[in-house]
Design a protein around this motif. Structure first.
Motif, PDB file in Angstrom:
ATOM      1  N   LEU A 144     -14.835  18.786 -82.385  1.00 61.12           N
ATOM      2  CA  LEU A 144     -13.447  18.870 -81.929  1.00 61.12           C
ATOM      3  C   LEU A 144     -13.109  20.290 -81.501  1.00 61.12           C
ATOM      4  N   ARG A 145     -13.548  21.273 -82.262  1.00 64.27           N
ATOM      5  CA  ARG A 145     -13.296  22.668 -81.886  1.00 64.27           C
ATOM      6  C   ARG A 145     -13.882  22.970 -80.507  1.00 64.27           C
ATOM      7  N   LEU A 148     -11.873  21.233 -77.751  1.00 62.91           N
ATOM      8  CA  LEU A 148     -10.588  21.869 -77.460  1.00 62.91           C
ATOM      9  C   LEU A 148     -10.771  23.156 -76.671  1.00 62.91           C
ATOM     10  N   THR A 163      -5.238  12.330 -76.198  1.00 65.88           N
ATOM     11  CA  THR A 163      -5.424  13.605 -76.893  1.00 65.88           C
ATOM     12  C   THR A 163      -4.452  13.770 -78.057  1.00 65.88           C
ATOM     13  N   LEU A 167      -5.377  14.465 -82.109  1.00 62.02           N
ATOM     14  CA  LEU A 167      -4.983  15.700 -82.779  1.00 62.02           C
ATOM     15  C   LEU A 167      -4.037  15.434 -83.942  1.00 62.02           C
ATOM     16  N   SER A 170      -6.342  14.387 -86.785  1.00 62.90           N
ATOM     17  CA  SER A 170      -7.231  15.504 -87.118  1.00 62.90           C
ATOM     18  C   SER A 170      -6.479  16.621 -87.816  1.00 62.90           C
ATOM     19  N   ARG A 171      -5.228  16.820 -87.424  1.00 59.74           N
ATOM     20  CA  ARG A 171      -4.444  17.903 -88.023  1.00 59.74           C
ATOM     21  C   ARG A 171      -4.221  17.673 -89.511  1.00 59.74           C
ATOM     22  N   THR A 182      -5.924  24.200 -88.015  1.00 55.66           N
ATOM     23  CA  THR A 182      -4.548  23.765 -87.768  1.00 55.66           C
ATOM     24  C   THR A 182      -3.841  24.595 -86.698  1.00 55.66           C
ATOM     25  N   ILE A 185      -4.995  23.586 -83.228  1.00 55.93           N
ATOM     26  CA  ILE A 185      -4.392  22.325 -82.787  1.00 55.93           C
ATOM     27  C   ILE A 185      -2.946  22.550 -82.362  1.00 55.93           C
ATOM     28  N   ASP A 186      -2.186  23.301 -83.159  1.00 59.53           N
ATOM     29  CA  ASP A 186      -0.777  23.545 -82.828  1.00 59.53           C
ATOM     30  C   ASP A 186      -0.638  24.333 -81.532  1.00 59.53           C
ATOM     31  N   LYS A 188      -2.764  24.370 -79.001  1.00 61.14           N
ATOM     32  CA  LYS A 188      -3.084  23.486 -77.884  1.00 61.14           C
ATOM     33  C   LYS A 188      -1.933  22.517 -77.609  1.00 61.14           C
ATOM     34  N   LEU A 219       2.985  14.384 -82.624  1.00 62.82           N
ATOM     35  CA  LEU A 219       2.192  15.599 -82.732  1.00 62.82           C
ATOM     36  C   LEU A 219       3.097  16.832 -82.705  1.00 62.82           C
TER      37      LEU A 219
END
Length: 328
Positions: A144-145, A148, A163, A167, A170-171, A182, A185-186, A188, A219
């Motif tokens: 995932l990293r 992204l 997407t 996320l 995953s978060r 975290t 993700i935030d 992105k 999200l």
């Protein structure tokens, strides 16, 4: 949710997580030798028609086992988990990721559900499942990293490629197991969605099971602080008080539940119910509209969670998400 519903969902999931056929593989063949049956390729997740449905079928089972430990099915779930989540079988699942052509395997939907399953296993006391699943979860988190880092644009379609939904799940895992993931993700989420205004909600598509609009909103509810989210949401759906866009407030029609793609639409009703219930606490004066929309969508879909295998092999997971959401 009551015990009767829990047992109905558990019985359905127990019936499909070990049902190998029919099966739809996400599998790249490099030669004749790669033409192997699901139980060989995926000794843990060979059932439920496809890999990702088996993963979230297991999430359903373990969640129900935790919430209803005295139901008759709880012991069967635990015994089956013990025989499924062995070190040997999970090592085979992990080794599959190193096969040529597997880089995009189950991206990103299956990745997110595997992380969510791992998060659930952590809630089961002394059971060994969390520790055994962790290497596989870490491998998907690493994927995932990397994904992204190279994903320039979000995928907004309301299917497995969405997407925001990936996320979102995953978060929750990252907050417990990899807190440093975290903020990525935030960041992105903010880059992709913070400037969205006056959402037209061009849904439903004919085979969608996720609300692209409301998945994005859930999200952002997590990625932003409460006050910032409320302002964002007011701009995102500025006409909510008038129940616009109207499509988000009306359950969708499912014309043929034996058609696997059209049966996705029952999932859309459930995912909208989940979203409206989740968003409701931050809706202020519009909270009753969110509550009503959630209940209408739930009522439209709950009778159809079981009955036809094309829906039964996966719908209980989305029904459970909706039923466990936090209405006020």
């Amino acid at each position: 949710m009551n015990g009767e519903t829990a047992r109905r969902f558990a019985q359905a999931a127990l019936g499909h997580v070990v049902r190998e056929y029919p099966h739809k593989l996400d599998h790249v063949l490099g030669g004749d030798e790669d033409a192997l049956p699901p139980r060989v390729l995926h000794p843990c997740f060979f059932g439920s028609y496809d890999w990702h449905s088996c993963v979230h079928g297991w999430w359903t089972l373990l969640t129900l086992r935790r919430l209803y430990p005295d139901m008759p099915e709880a012991a069967e779930i635990a015994a089956l988990a013990d025989s499924t989540f062995t070190e040997e079988k999970l090592a085979a699942e992990l080794a599959y990721l190193d096969r040529p052509g597997s880089a995009g395997f189950e991206r990103p939907y299956g990745w997110a559900w595997l992380l969510y399953l791992h998060l659930e296993t952590r809630r089961h006391g002394g059971a060994p499942w969390a520790g055994r699943l962790e290497p596989l979860a870490r491998a998907f988190a690493a994927r995932l990293r990397r994904y992204l880092d190279k994903l320039t644009y979000p995928i907004r379609t309301g299917t497995h490629f969405n997407t925001a939904f990936a996320l979102l799940l995953s978060r929750e895992w990252a907050e417990v197991f990899e807190p440093e993931l975290t903020p990525l993700i935030d960041s992105k989420a903010s880059d992709w969605f913070a400037q969205d205004r006056a959402c037209q909600a061009w849904e439903p598509g004919g085979d969608e099971f996720l609300s692209s609009a409301l998945s994005e909103a859930m999200l952002m509810q997590r990625a932003l602080g409460q006050e910032q989210f409320r302002q964002w949401f007011a701009d995102f759906l500025p006409d909510m008080a008038q129940r616009e866009p109207a499509t988000l407030f009306a359950p969708v029609t499912v014309s043929d539940r034996s058609d696997g793609k059209i049966a996705h639409l029952d999932g859309l009703n459930l995912s909208r119910a989940w979203a409206w219930r989740t968003l409701q606490p931050d809706m202020g004066a519009a909270a009753p509209l969110a509550r009503d929309a959630a209940e209408m969508h739930l009522s439209a879909a709950l009778p159809h969670v079981t009955g036809d295998y094309m829906g039964e092999h996966w719908l209980a997971s989305f029904a459970l998400l909706a039923l466990l959401a936090r209405p006020v």
